[in-house]
Design an enzyme around this catalytic site. Sequence first.
Site, PDB file in Angstrom:
ATOM      1  N   VAL A 182       0.875  -1.174   0.000  1.00  0.00           N
ATOM      2  CA  VAL A 182       0.000   0.000   0.000  1.00  0.00           C
ATOM      3  C   VAL A 182       0.910   1.220   0.000  1.00  0.00           C
ATOM      4  O   VAL A 182       2.071   1.149   0.391  1.00  0.00           O
ATOM      5  CB  VAL A 182      -0.974   0.033   1.204  1.00  0.00           C
ATOM      6  N   SER A 183       0.356   2.356  -0.438  1.00  0.00           N
ATOM      7  CA  SER A 183       1.180   3.550  -0.617  1.00  0.00           C
ATOM      8  C   SER A 183       1.413   4.351   0.652  1.00  0.00           C
ATOM      9  O   SER A 183       2.430   4.996   0.800  1.00  0.00           O
ATOM     10  CB  SER A 183       0.551   4.468  -1.661  1.00  0.00           C
ATOM     11  N   SER A 184       0.462   4.348   1.553  1.00  0.00           N
ATOM     12  CA  SER A 184       0.628   5.205   2.728  1.00  0.00           C
ATOM     13  C   SER A 184       0.396   4.433   4.013  1.00  0.00           C
ATOM     14  O   SER A 184      -0.236   3.381   4.019  1.00  0.00           O
ATOM     15  CB  SER A 184      -0.314   6.408   2.661  1.00  0.00           C
TER      16      SER A 184
END
Length: 185
Positions: free
Chosen positions: A9-11
């Site tokens: 996931v990105s964050s």
Amino acid sequence: MAVYGYARVSSTDQDVALQEAALRSAGCEIIRAEKKSGTSTEGRTELQTLMDFARNGDTIVVTRIDRLARSIADLAAIVRTLEQKGVALRATEQPIDTSTAAGRCFLQMLGVFAEFETNLRRERQLEGIAKAKAAGVYEGKGRPATIPADKVRELAAAGMGPSAIARQMRISRMSVHRALKADAP
């Protein structure tokens, strides 16, 4: 011949739990997960560990190809490395399986679309920033200034030093220096 999963996931406020569940259902024995941007492979230690560890005949599974890479160059490099090692790549939500010609073709098409989507997002972001700047509501990253720079400059012009200004205004010396620097040519 092992099946490994990779979730990303990105964050930090996003969760990999759904990806991990899908990867377990796909038969992954070991799952590596990380919270890093997909726009680059730099700093993605879990992905690198998985690629280093996988051996001939193994398979790496992702839920979607954009979990692996967001640029054609990165995707191509990852796929090339895996192919050289004899490692297949599969996606649970897309018809990607690099052990087949059709799967390799679909992988390349999705890679093009993932990069296109990233570029569109970047363009929209830059357009939004330009619009905000034109409206006078954007001055760069961070929150709006709360230090009255004119008061800082007034005290400095009266001969007061940065430490004394900071004490009097109950702000940090760095804020004083920033306010004075903003006034400099």
